[in-house]
Motif scaffolding. Structure first.
Motif, PDB file in Angstrom:
ATOM      1  N   ILE A  48       0.907  -1.095   0.035  1.00 19.25           N
ATOM      2  CA  ILE A  48      -0.152   0.059   0.074  1.00 19.25           C
ATOM      3  C   ILE A  48       1.019   1.102  -0.034  1.00 19.25           C
ATOM      4  O   ILE A  48       0.697   2.038  -0.753  1.00 19.25           O
ATOM      5  CB  ILE A  48      -0.964   0.126   1.060  1.00 19.25           C
ATOM      6  CG1 ILE A  48      -2.004  -1.027   1.006  1.00 19.25           C
ATOM      7  CG2 ILE A  48      -1.780   1.358   1.434  1.00 19.25           C
ATOM      8  CD1 ILE A  48      -2.742  -1.508   2.194  1.00 19.25           C
ATOM      9  N   THR A  49       1.954   1.337   0.923  1.00 16.43           N
ATOM     10  CA  THR A  49       2.993   2.472   0.849  1.00 16.43           C
ATOM     11  C   THR A  49       3.452   2.577  -0.692  1.00 16.43           C
ATOM     12  O   THR A  49       3.556   3.643  -1.244  1.00 16.43           O
ATOM     13  CB  THR A  49       4.008   2.041   1.960  1.00 16.43           C
ATOM     14  OG1 THR A  49       3.515   1.572   2.956  1.00 16.43           O
ATOM     15  CG2 THR A  49       4.888   3.446   1.821  1.00 16.43           C
ATOM     16  N   GLY A  50       3.748   1.595  -1.140  1.00 10.07           N
ATOM     17  CA  GLY A  50       4.307   1.539  -2.521  1.00 10.07           C
ATOM     18  C   GLY A  50       3.399   2.145  -3.611  1.00 10.07           C
ATOM     19  O   GLY A  50       3.972   2.839  -4.374  1.00 10.07           O
ATOM     20  N   ILE A  51       2.085   1.746  -3.537  1.00  8.56           N
ATOM     21  CA  ILE A  51       1.160   2.297  -4.543  1.00  8.56           C
ATOM     22  C   ILE A  51       1.051   3.871  -4.382  1.00  8.56           C
ATOM     23  O   ILE A  51       1.301   4.600  -5.088  1.00  8.56           O
ATOM     24  CB  ILE A  51      -0.046   1.678  -4.295  1.00  8.56           C
ATOM     25  CG1 ILE A  51      -0.173   0.197  -4.679  1.00  8.56           C
ATOM     26  CG2 ILE A  51      -1.043   2.465  -5.121  1.00  8.56           C
ATOM     27  CD1 ILE A  51      -1.350  -0.664  -4.245  1.00  8.56           C
ATOM     28  N   LEU A  52       1.163   4.266  -3.204  1.00  5.13           N
ATOM     29  CA  LEU A  52       0.975   5.778  -2.821  1.00  5.13           C
ATOM     30  C   LEU A  52       2.265   6.294  -3.225  1.00  5.13           C
ATOM     31  O   LEU A  52       2.259   7.499  -3.845  1.00  5.13           O
ATOM     32  CB  LEU A  52       0.710   5.874  -1.321  1.00  5.13           C
ATOM     33  CG  LEU A  52      -0.669   6.269  -0.843  1.00  5.13           C
ATOM     34  CD1 LEU A  52      -1.474   5.014  -1.036  1.00  5.13           C
ATOM     35  CD2 LEU A  52      -0.575   6.830   0.619  1.00  5.13           C
ATOM     36  N   ALA A 268       9.776   6.650   0.457  1.00  2.77           N
ATOM     37  CA  ALA A 268       9.931   5.486  -0.584  1.00  2.77           C
ATOM     38  C   ALA A 268      10.416   6.064  -2.040  1.00  2.77           C
ATOM     39  O   ALA A 268      11.452   5.568  -2.556  1.00  2.77           O
ATOM     40  CB  ALA A 268       9.135   4.457  -0.718  1.00  2.77           C
ATOM     41  N   ALA A 269       9.691   7.191  -2.126  1.00  5.32           N
ATOM     42  CA  ALA A 269       9.881   7.840  -3.515  1.00  5.32           C
ATOM     43  C   ALA A 269      11.293   8.564  -3.292  1.00  5.32           C
ATOM     44  O   ALA A 269      12.112   8.680  -4.241  1.00  5.32           O
ATOM     45  CB  ALA A 269       8.754   8.786  -3.647  1.00  5.32           C
ATOM     46  N   GLY A 285      12.834   2.847  -9.112  1.00  2.00           N
ATOM     47  CA  GLY A 285      13.737   3.317  -7.757  1.00  2.00           C
ATOM     48  C   GLY A 285      12.635   3.414  -6.703  1.00  2.00           C
ATOM     49  O   GLY A 285      12.786   3.005  -5.626  1.00  2.00           O
ATOM     50  N   THR A 286      11.423   3.844  -6.957  1.00  2.28           N
ATOM     51  CA  THR A 286      10.436   3.960  -5.900  1.00  2.28           C
ATOM     52  C   THR A 286       9.960   2.761  -5.294  1.00  2.28           C
ATOM     53  O   THR A 286      10.156   2.543  -4.341  1.00  2.28           O
ATOM     54  CB  THR A 286       9.213   4.765  -6.263  1.00  2.28           C
ATOM     55  OG1 THR A 286       9.582   6.180  -6.846  1.00  2.28           O
ATOM     56  CG2 THR A 286       8.214   4.920  -5.357  1.00  2.28           C
ATOM     57  N   ALA A 287       9.642   1.634  -6.230  1.00  2.00           N
ATOM     58  CA  ALA A 287       9.367   0.388  -6.028  1.00  2.00           C
ATOM     59  C   ALA A 287      10.552  -0.246  -5.191  1.00  2.00           C
ATOM     60  O   ALA A 287      10.236  -0.784  -3.935  1.00  2.00           O
ATOM     61  CB  ALA A 287       8.935  -0.494  -7.293  1.00  2.00           C
ATOM     62  N   PHE A 292      13.009  -1.758   0.009  1.00  2.00           N
ATOM     63  CA  PHE A 292      14.063  -1.712   0.793  1.00  2.00           C
ATOM     64  C   PHE A 292      13.852  -1.609   2.113  1.00  2.00           C
ATOM     65  O   PHE A 292      14.280  -2.226   3.115  1.00  2.00           O
ATOM     66  CB  PHE A 292      15.028  -0.663   0.372  1.00  2.00           C
ATOM     67  CG  PHE A 292      16.448  -0.287   0.949  1.00  2.00           C
ATOM     68  CD1 PHE A 292      17.359  -1.006   0.435  1.00  2.00           C
ATOM     69  CD2 PHE A 292      16.537   0.244   2.153  1.00  2.00           C
ATOM     70  CE1 PHE A 292      18.866  -0.871   0.977  1.00  2.00           C
ATOM     71  CE2 PHE A 292      17.906   0.403   2.770  1.00  2.00           C
ATOM     72  CZ  PHE A 292      18.861  -0.360   2.183  1.00  2.00           C
ATOM     73  N   VAL A 293      12.959  -0.303   2.408  1.00  2.00           N
ATOM     74  CA  VAL A 293      12.493  -0.219   3.655  1.00  2.00           C
ATOM     75  C   VAL A 293      11.876  -1.256   4.324  1.00  2.00           C
ATOM     76  O   VAL A 293      11.861  -1.846   5.843  1.00  2.00           O
ATOM     77  CB  VAL A 293      11.521   1.091   3.763  1.00  2.00           C
ATOM     78  CG1 VAL A 293      10.800   1.326   5.220  1.00  2.00           C
ATOM     79  CG2 VAL A 293      12.211   2.359   3.536  1.00  2.00           C
TER      80      VAL A 293
END
Lengths: 337, 505
Positions: A48-52, A268-269, A285-287, A292-293
């Motif tokens: 979910i974080t990744g989608i945002l 993340a971004a 990179g964002t993904a 990574f986190v």
């Protein structure tokens, strides 16, 4: 010069090597880390974080910023719950409403920034406050669940439909039974989609051009305002997708959830800038940054690090990534001339 | 003449390889207005920046009222008595504060100023300063509410509050109307009477005619002419500023076929006369004129960046009134803007993406870009106009200025155009690249009308079939580029107002 080659190599692959090193270390140090279940758990925790984060990446590309994504996600969470539990709409209708809401917020953000010349941070900060407040009004600040009493004295009869919950909870068979949760699939699909859009379409290329030199992009005939508004709309829709998935996982309209979404996804971004030495926002990179986190936190948790150290770790990763991006790249820039 | 206020001897300044000031000798006398003229890049702003402490000199002597002067920073220059009012007025005032605070701001930062601001006393001081300058506005008005001229006066008044020995005014009338400018001139007269040495940077004939006691021209980092005898030889000054070495480019002027772009009665500014202009198929027209003559404005109007106040345009006989560059590009009107750094280069992109940016649609299938097709087109263009680089995937920033400019112009040659506008295409471009670009523009000129906007007469002579001179937004002259009467051309550039001045005086 050997030194310069080394520096370039460090900028380009440093972060990925660090990631591989982390995985290796945790696999050896924490038994059970290197298993499909654990990998899926990491993916699930960042989906979910990744989608945002992928949404906010689009606004970063046009040299903007969207601080309202967290609030849009929680608004979508509340809206979907309200639509099903109080208004007793179908799952499909609830989802459509949420996506429309996300697009509308993005449109307003974009118009504020482009037409009313409000600086991006301020416009989206204002929108964030507005949404945080707005999502509490219909329920008088309460969470939404079946059986709750409504302001008019009646009880909410609607329920979260099973189709809706399926979105958040269903797991696909992949090598192992019931392995991959649907939100992870959605995250991966969106990541590939945004990656293709930003990296390989002419619209994406023009968005990068706007982010790099807006005036020059406008002077070759690019409709700059339209692209900027579009970036904020993508960001809004992505955030509402994240909110819907969160609602489907939780199964209730929890007013208190999603507090960390904004910071985690922005981190993340920004970490994504450092991946492959891009030094600019990019979907891959964002993904990777989100993963990574997730991997770091999962590994530390499995090694019994206390939960309250998590934010500290995230912050440290972000700062290191930013140093990677800006300091090393600027040195490369100087060295190159 | 009594003492020299500011004496400059053998002043030199370089930035890296770039030798900007090559031994400047100049005297500024009290009670005298010295007008400094120079084309872009002549070094006049560097000279000003050395004087106001922004840059350190490399060599030479500076003296202020007989004592050596070498300010380490702007604050020191000001305290020693050299005060500058910059072109951007808002740098000189604080718009949110009232006139009184603006006029007395420096007192607030003086050592020994009290903790609390005594408004009444400050207002009294401010009123005295304002009266001394002949300003009549209420000192409690917010500066942001004043018009540009008043703001400029406040900026100058602030400067004068420090009783400077030398006052530098950088293009002070560039955003003033004629009546506003007249008020500024009255103020300058007053300051001249008080014995201030004034260095006045401008190209406007009317300004120079009104205030100059002496004209100094700069070209390529050196003084190229000093004119002190009345009546001042303005034409000579323009000629010294622009220079015109004869060029070794051979041009056989083309007549041009059918009209492509026609401007009828276009008015660029409210006080400009209507402008008529025709560009024909296959010809290269150079539009030349001084800064502020309307060149850039004209390019903007044709490219849809701004709207003319009156008049009509036609493209191939059809009505043409673009509201946005997108519409201009769609009709085949392309423009390579001036100042490529801020207006054209996408610094994050490589050569290939920079080159193909306007026409990405032609290099994609559906929405998806074809990197191969982009590269093929880029490589072909690199070959054609001779960009010196490793290949299309080099970052644009690794190229020299001339090569960057080739990419920026090549960008608009990828697709055929009806009208190609090139605004200052030779800005920051070395002579070799300039020749390459000129040759290529002429070689491809068939099938479109090419309009080149240049300040330097040399550049116009090198590229054009026909040269049109603009002056204050109107056409002042037109020449076929063959055995041109350069004296006539220069006098048209400097403007007809000069001769009238003689008649009036």
């Amino acid at each position: 010069m050997g030194n310069e080659r080394l520096l370039n190599f460090a900028i380009k692959y440093g972060f990925l090597i660090l990631l591989a090193g982390l995985i290796l270390y945790f696999s050896l140090a924490a038994p059970g880390f290197a298993s499909p279940r654990s990998a899926v758990f990491v993916l699930q925790s960042v989906a979910i974080t990744g989608i945002l984060a992928l949404g906010v990446t689009c606004t970063l590309v046009v040299d903007g910023f969207d601080l309202s994504i967290g609030a849009v996600a929680t608004s979508a969470l509340m809206l979907s719950a309200y639509a099903m539990v109080v208004l007793e709409l179908s799952a499909g209708m609830a989802i459509v409403l949420c996506l429309l809401m996300g697009a509308a917020v993005g449109l307003v953000n974009g118009l504020l920034i482009v037409k009313f010349r409000v600086p991006d941070l301020l416009a989206t900060l204002g929108m964030m406050f507005l949404l945080i407040g707005l999502q509490r009004i219909p329920t008088q600040g309460n969470s939404i669940a079946t059986g709750m009493s409504l302001p008019d004295g009646s009880t909410a009869e609607g329920t979260f439909s099973s189709t809706f919950l399926w979105l958040g909870r269903h797991r696909l068979d992949f090598f192992l039974e019931n392995l991959v949760p649907l939100p992870v699939v959605v995250f991966l699909l969106i990541a590939v989609g945004i990656w293709l859009f930003l990296g390989f379409t002419r619209q994406g290329r023009l968005m990068y051009a706007i982010g790099s030199n807006e005036r020059a992009a406008g002077l070759v005939g690019t409709p700059v305002s339209r692209y900027k508004i579009m970036a904020y709309m993508i960001s809004g829709v992505m955030a509402s997708v994240g909110g819907v998935l969160l609602a489907a996982r939780l199964g209730r309209g929890d007013i208190a959830s999603g507090t960390n979404l904004l910071l985690d996804s922005v981190a993340a971004a920004l970490i994504g800038f450092a991946v492959l030495g891009a030094a600019r926002p990019n979907a891959f990179g964002t993904a990777t940054g989100a993963l990574f986190v997730g991997i770091l936190l999962q590994g530390l948790t499995m090694m019994n690090a206390p939960y309250y150290t998590q934010d500290f770790v995230k912050g440290a990763v972000l700062v290191i990534a930013l140093v990677f991006t800006f300091y090393l790249s600027s040195r490369r820039g100087v060295g190159g001339h | 003449m009594t003492q020299t206020a500011c004496k400059i001897r053998g002043l030199e300044k370089s930035f890296g390889q770039n030798h900007v000031l090559r031994g400047i000798d100049l005297d500024l006398h009290p009670g005298e207005v010295t007008v400094l003229m120079g084309a872009n890049g002549a070094g006049k702003s560097t000279l000003v920046k050395v004087l106001c402490g922004y840059h350190r000199k490399d060599a030479g002597q500076l003296e202020l009222m007989g004592t050596p002067f070498d300010p380490a920073d702007a604050a020191e220059a000001i305290s020693l008595g050299v005060v500058t009012v910059h072109q951007n007025i808002n740098d000189g005032v604080i718009p949110d504060l009232d006139v009184a605070t603006n006029l007395t701001l420096d007192r607030l930062t003086e050592p020994g100023a009290g903790l609390f601001v005594r408004d009444r006393e400050l207002r009294e001081q401010a009123r005295r300063v304002a009266e001394g300058m002949g300003l009549t506005m209420d000192v409690r008005t917010s500066v942001g509410d004043l018009d540009v001229a008043d703001r400029q006066m406040i900026a100058i008044a602030r400067a004068m509050a420090r009783a400077p020995k030398v006052l530098i005014l950088d293009e002070p009338t560039s955003s003033l109307s004629a009546t506003e400018a007249e008020r500024l001139f009255e103020l300058i007269d007053r300051l001249r009477g008080q014995g201030v040495a004034i260095l006045y940077i401008s190209h406007r004939v009317s300004d120079i005619r009104r205030v100059a006691d002496k004209i100094v021209c700069m070209r390529d980092g050196a003084i190229s002419g000093i004119f002190t005898e009345a009546p001042l030889d303005y034409e000579g000054a323009v000629s010294a500023m622009l220079g015109h070495r004869m060029t070794d480019v051979d041009i056989t002027p083309q007549q041009g076929a059918d009209p492509v772009l026609e401007l009828r009665g276009i008015r660029l500014t409210s006080d400009a006369a209507p402008l008529d202009f025709t560009a024909r198929d296959g010809e290269v027209v150079a539009i030349t004129g001084l800064l502020g003559s309307g060149k850039t404005k004209m390019a903007e109007v044709v490219f849809g960046l701004s709207q003319p106040l009156a008049g009509k345009m036609q493209l191939d006989g059809q009505v043409y009134s673009p509201a946005h560059p997108r519409q201009a590009v769609a009709r085949g009107v392309f423009m390579s803007p001036k100042d490529r750094g801020s207006n054209a280069v996408i610094p994050d992109f490589d050569i290939s993406d920079n080159m193909t940016l306007p026409f990405l649609g032609a290099f994609s299938r559906g929405s998806f870009l074809s990197g191969r097709r982009q590269r093929r087109a880029t490589d072909a263009m690199i070959e054609r106009i001779g960009v010196v680089c490793q290949g299309g995937s080099d970052s644009i920033l690794t190229l020299s200025g001339g090569n960057q400019q080739k990419v920026m112009i090549g960008r608009w040659l990828i697709e055929p155009s009806r009208v190609l506008l090139l605004d200052e295409p030779f800005q920051g471009v070395d002579i070799g690249a300039r020749r390459d670009i000129g040759r290529h523009i002429r070689a491809t000129a068939q099938g479109r009308a090419t309009i080149v906007f240049v300040s330097e007469i040399d550049e116009a002579l090198e590229i054009a079939d026909r040269i049109v001179v603009l002056h204050e937004g109107a056409v002042a002259g037109e020449h076929i580029n063959q055995n041109i009467d350069l004296t006539a051309l220069v006098s048209q550039v400097s403007g007809p107002a000069w001769e009238e001045a003689g008649a009036e005086g």
